[in-house]
Design a protein around this motif. Structure first.
Motif, PDB file in Angstrom:
ATOM      1  N   ASP A 143      11.985  49.954 -28.519  1.00 23.24           N
ATOM      2  CA  ASP A 143      12.778  48.705 -28.567  1.00 23.24           C
ATOM      3  C   ASP A 143      13.441  48.604 -29.946  1.00 23.24           C
ATOM      4  OD1 ASP A 143      11.796  48.725 -25.867  1.00 23.24           O
ATOM      5  OD2 ASP A 143      10.227  47.433 -26.079  1.00 23.24           O
ATOM      6  N   THR A 144      14.641  47.697 -29.202  1.00 25.42           N
ATOM      7  CA  THR A 144      15.406  46.896 -30.660  1.00 25.42           C
ATOM      8  C   THR A 144      14.912  45.911 -30.634  1.00 25.42           C
ATOM      9  OG1 THR A 144      16.939  45.593 -28.933  1.00 25.42           O
ATOM     10  CG2 THR A 144      17.455  47.684 -29.525  1.00 25.42           C
ATOM     11  N   HIS A 192       9.449  35.015 -27.006  1.00 25.53           N
ATOM     12  CA  HIS A 192      10.115  34.338 -25.437  1.00 25.53           C
ATOM     13  C   HIS A 192      11.201  35.234 -25.071  1.00 25.53           C
ATOM     14  CE1 HIS A 192      11.488  30.905 -24.164  1.00 25.53           C
ATOM     15  NE2 HIS A 192       9.813  30.558 -23.913  1.00 25.53           N
ATOM     16  N   THR A 193      11.469  34.959 -23.707  1.00 28.02           N
ATOM     17  CA  THR A 193      13.427  35.089 -23.455  1.00 28.02           C
ATOM     18  C   THR A 193      14.320  34.285 -23.894  1.00 28.02           C
ATOM     19  OG1 THR A 193      12.884  33.574 -21.342  1.00 28.02           O
ATOM     20  CG2 THR A 193      12.566  36.316 -21.179  1.00 28.02           C
ATOM     21  N   ASP A 194      13.776  34.038 -25.118  1.00 29.32           N
ATOM     22  CA  ASP A 194      14.958  32.803 -25.580  1.00 29.32           C
ATOM     23  C   ASP A 194      14.675  33.541 -26.626  1.00 29.32           C
ATOM     24  OD1 ASP A 194      14.871  31.195 -23.237  1.00 29.32           O
ATOM     25  OD2 ASP A 194      13.831  29.529 -24.432  1.00 29.32           O
ATOM     26  N   PHE A 195      14.502  34.246 -27.803  1.00 26.55           N
ATOM     27  CA  PHE A 195      14.458  34.239 -28.750  1.00 26.55           C
ATOM     28  C   PHE A 195      15.180  36.175 -28.920  1.00 26.55           C
ATOM     29  CE2 PHE A 195       9.717  34.068 -30.999  1.00 26.55           C
ATOM     30  CZ  PHE A 195       9.837  32.814 -30.351  1.00 26.55           C
ATOM     31  N   GLU A 196      14.809  36.871 -27.586  1.00 25.64           N
ATOM     32  CA  GLU A 196      16.111  37.783 -27.534  1.00 25.64           C
ATOM     33  C   GLU A 196      18.016  37.510 -26.859  1.00 25.64           C
ATOM     34  OE1 GLU A 196      16.696  41.940 -24.756  1.00 25.64           O
ATOM     35  OE2 GLU A 196      14.857  40.586 -24.076  1.00 25.64           O
ATOM     36  N   LYS A 197      17.741  36.612 -25.881  1.00 23.82           N
ATOM     37  CA  LYS A 197      18.796  35.586 -25.490  1.00 23.82           C
ATOM     38  C   LYS A 197      19.844  35.346 -26.980  1.00 23.82           C
ATOM     39  CE  LYS A 197      17.671  34.433 -21.171  1.00 23.82           C
ATOM     40  NZ  LYS A 197      17.542  33.263 -20.255  1.00 23.82           N
ATOM     41  N   GLY A 198      19.182  34.326 -27.808  1.00 18.03           N
ATOM     42  CA  GLY A 198      19.371  34.020 -28.983  1.00 18.03           C
ATOM     43  C   GLY A 198      19.949  34.044 -30.313  1.00 18.03           C
ATOM     44  N   PHE A 199      19.647  36.030 -29.900  1.00 16.00           N
ATOM     45  CA  PHE A 199      18.520  36.492 -31.388  1.00 16.00           C
ATOM     46  C   PHE A 199      19.568  35.965 -32.612  1.00 16.00           C
ATOM     47  CE2 PHE A 199      18.802  40.958 -33.843  1.00 16.00           C
ATOM     48  CZ  PHE A 199      16.953  41.033 -34.769  1.00 16.00           C
ATOM     49  N   ILE A 200      20.095  36.046 -33.784  1.00 17.61           N
ATOM     50  CA  ILE A 200      20.219  36.104 -35.224  1.00 17.61           C
ATOM     51  C   ILE A 200      20.508  37.199 -36.162  1.00 17.61           C
ATOM     52  CG2 ILE A 200      21.442  35.001 -37.261  1.00 17.61           C
ATOM     53  CD1 ILE A 200      20.384  33.023 -35.241  1.00 17.61           C
ATOM     54  N   ARG A 208      13.778  43.571 -45.301  1.00 16.00           N
ATOM     55  CA  ARG A 208      15.196  44.054 -45.289  1.00 16.00           C
ATOM     56  C   ARG A 208      15.716  43.056 -44.078  1.00 16.00           C
ATOM     57  NH1 ARG A 208      11.701  47.996 -43.450  1.00 16.00           N
ATOM     58  NH2 ARG A 208      12.047  47.936 -41.524  1.00 16.00           N
ATOM     59  N   LEU A 209      16.925  43.264 -43.553  1.00 13.32           N
ATOM     60  CA  LEU A 209      17.936  41.577 -42.521  1.00 13.32           C
ATOM     61  C   LEU A 209      17.776  42.607 -41.996  1.00 13.32           C
ATOM     62  CD1 LEU A 209      19.293  39.140 -44.832  1.00 13.32           C
ATOM     63  CD2 LEU A 209      16.921  38.970 -43.658  1.00 13.32           C
ATOM     64  N   GLU A 210      17.164  42.600 -40.947  1.00 10.05           N
ATOM     65  CA  GLU A 210      18.183  43.770 -39.746  1.00 10.05           C
ATOM     66  C   GLU A 210      19.261  42.834 -38.524  1.00 10.05           C
ATOM     67  OE1 GLU A 210      17.850  46.646 -40.191  1.00 10.05           O
ATOM     68  OE2 GLU A 210      16.167  47.190 -42.258  1.00 10.05           O
ATOM     69  N   GLY A 211      19.774  43.838 -38.002  1.00  9.82           N
ATOM     70  CA  GLY A 211      20.441  43.237 -36.704  1.00  9.82           C
ATOM     71  C   GLY A 211      19.918  44.222 -35.192  1.00  9.82           C
ATOM     72  N   LYS A 212      20.341  43.073 -34.448  1.00 12.43           N
ATOM     73  CA  LYS A 212      20.493  43.610 -32.535  1.00 12.43           C
ATOM     74  C   LYS A 212      20.296  45.324 -32.749  1.00 12.43           C
ATOM     75  CE  LYS A 212      23.664  39.391 -31.512  1.00 12.43           C
ATOM     76  NZ  LYS A 212      24.191  39.372 -30.605  1.00 12.43           N
ATOM     77  N   ASP A 213      21.298  46.288 -33.626  1.00 17.30           N
ATOM     78  CA  ASP A 213      20.838  47.440 -33.589  1.00 17.30           C
ATOM     79  C   ASP A 213      19.542  47.991 -33.945  1.00 17.30           C
ATOM     80  OD1 ASP A 213      23.585  48.001 -32.005  1.00 17.30           O
ATOM     81  OD2 ASP A 213      24.729  47.384 -33.657  1.00 17.30           O
ATOM     82  N   TYR A 214      18.453  47.468 -35.058  1.00 14.39           N
ATOM     83  CA  TYR A 214      17.257  48.304 -35.810  1.00 14.39           C
ATOM     84  C   TYR A 214      16.752  48.425 -34.141  1.00 14.39           C
ATOM     85  CZ  TYR A 214      13.125  48.458 -38.831  1.00 14.39           C
ATOM     86  OH  TYR A 214      12.765  48.900 -38.724  1.00 14.39           O
ATOM     87  N   VAL A 215      16.231  49.272 -34.646  1.00 12.99           N
ATOM     88  CA  VAL A 215      14.816  50.044 -33.754  1.00 12.99           C
ATOM     89  C   VAL A 215      14.115  50.026 -34.164  1.00 12.99           C
ATOM     90  CG1 VAL A 215      13.722  51.952 -33.009  1.00 12.99           C
ATOM     91  CG2 VAL A 215      16.202  51.916 -32.314  1.00 12.99           C
ATOM     92  N   VAL A 216      12.691  48.682 -33.457  1.00 13.02           N
ATOM     93  CA  VAL A 216      11.281  48.748 -34.024  1.00 13.02           C
ATOM     94  C   VAL A 216      10.588  49.427 -34.692  1.00 13.02           C
ATOM     95  CG1 VAL A 216       9.188  47.050 -34.234  1.00 13.02           C
ATOM     96  CG2 VAL A 216      11.639  46.244 -33.091  1.00 13.02           C
TER      97      VAL A 216
END
Length: 365
Positions: A301-302, A311-319, A345-353
């Motif tokens: 999962d990213t 929360h779904t809002d966390f995914e929709k508005g992810f920075i 680290r500051l990780e973006g949308k492509d980061y795989v947890v």
């Protein structure tokens, strides 16, 4: 993520004793006769996670919230259940909405506890269970074919896809093979899961052994482990009787008792961890003064998908995600130390947890 595991087996193999130990309650009636569990019992259990306690201690968290897993104690089934024997198909609906199935196999001798088949043979027990589930899947699929064919001929693409997968499953089952042996394309994964096939669910084989075999198992559990490996399943050795005793002890007494019998942790902990591995799950953490909490996600999962579990809002508005590896968090005594050492680290949308990540999400509202 509401993870649910069905506990399935023949009567008198130790299912309800195991369930009672899991939930540390006597909600399921454990008795020496078939069908003592008439309605499914559902137990909500905390996932054992020592890392969470360590994180909470460092952060001074007021509350610790572990991940949860549901276990469903399904009424014992017998040969011919798919045709109405015993409790008939009553057990089927209780299994269909579960994520995985834990098959409990009796791997102990005890003249005081009767076996519904009159012998102790865990492999034959598993064959009976598998056969009954396969027959139930066959009946379910065959009922759908006619309607699906009509819709597919009318141009319904979804029905055409479902029909193709139904026929794939039927081909396997009619050859005497469970549905999990079918080769399903990745793009069909979701539609395949929607079929809710009993024999397509990930399986965990639980070997219920005598007290003396709780640490290393015995010849019967070895045979079940070999069967699990052949089926691509997981297996775990547990003494349900010992686990029910452990469940009644406090933390200090539990550690002493485990050391006495040569176990590093309760068998139930191993069972839960194996269920996680089976389903491709892992854990990340959110930690602060208010609470330390474990969250369950799928391996791969990213960061946005993982945020969506909160929360779904966390995914929709992810920075972005502020991320610290568990080992770094502990070694550097928390968030401040990790930041100062450059390990946050500051990780973006492509980061795989990764398993054990400590995360804080930034998002737009």
């Amino acid at each position: 993520m509401a993870l649910k595991v069905a506990i399935v087996g023949l009567p008198n193999v130790g299912k309800s004793t195991l369930f009672n130990a899991l939930t540390q309650t006597a909600a399921a009636q454990a008795a020496n006769y078939p069908f003592c569990t008439i309605e499914p019992n559902v137990g909500d259990v905390a996932v054992p996670e020592p890392r969470l306690d360590a994180l909470a201690a460092i952060a001074g968290s007021k509350e610790i919230i572990p991940a949860r897993i549901n276990f469903v104690d399904v009424a014992g089934l017998v040969r011919g259940a798919s045709k109405g024997e015993g409790l008939g198909n009553q057990f089927l609906a209780n299994i269909r909405d579960c994520d995985a199935v834990a098959f409990v196999a009796r791997c102990f001798e005890d003249d005081d506890i009767t076996h519904v088949e009159g012998r102790i043979d865990p492999i034959s027990d598993l064959d009976i269970i598998e056969t009954e589930l396969m027959l139930a899947d066959l009946e379910s699929l065959e009922k759908r074919v006619v309607n699906l064919e009509k819709r597919a001929k009318g141009g319904d693409k979804e029905s055409a896809t479902t029909l193709r997968l139904v026929k794939l499953a039927l081909a396997q089952l009619n050859e005497g093979r469970p549905a999990f042996t079918a080769e399903v394309a990745k793009e069909d994964d979701k539609a395949w899961r929607m079929l809710q096939l009993l024999t397509a669910k990930p399986a965990l084989y639980v070997c219920n052994v005598d007290e003396g075999s709780a640490d290393k198992g015995n010849s019967l559990s070895d045979a079940v482990a070999a069967r699990a490996a052949k089926d691509g399943a997981k297996s775990v050795v547990i003494s349900a009787k010992i686990e029910s005793e452990i469940a009644l002890l406090d933390a200090g007494e539990r550690a002493e008792f485990l050391e006495t019998i040569g176990l590093e942790e309760p068998g139930l902990n191993r069972m839960i961890h194996e269920a996680y591995k089976l389903l491709g799950l892992q854990t990340y953490f959110t930690v602060g003064p208010k609470e330390a909490r474990a969250w369950t996600i799928h391996v791969g999962d990213t960061a946005p998908q993982s945020a969506g579990v909160i929360h779904t809002d966390f995914e929709k508005g992810f920075i972005r995600a502020e991320t610290i590896a568990y080992d770094d968090y502990v070694r550097l005594k928390g968030e401040a130390g990790a930041r100062e050492a450059g390990r946050m680290r500051l990780e973006g949308k492509d980061y795989v947890v990764q398993d054990g990540d400590v995360m804080h999400f930034r998002f737009n509202t």
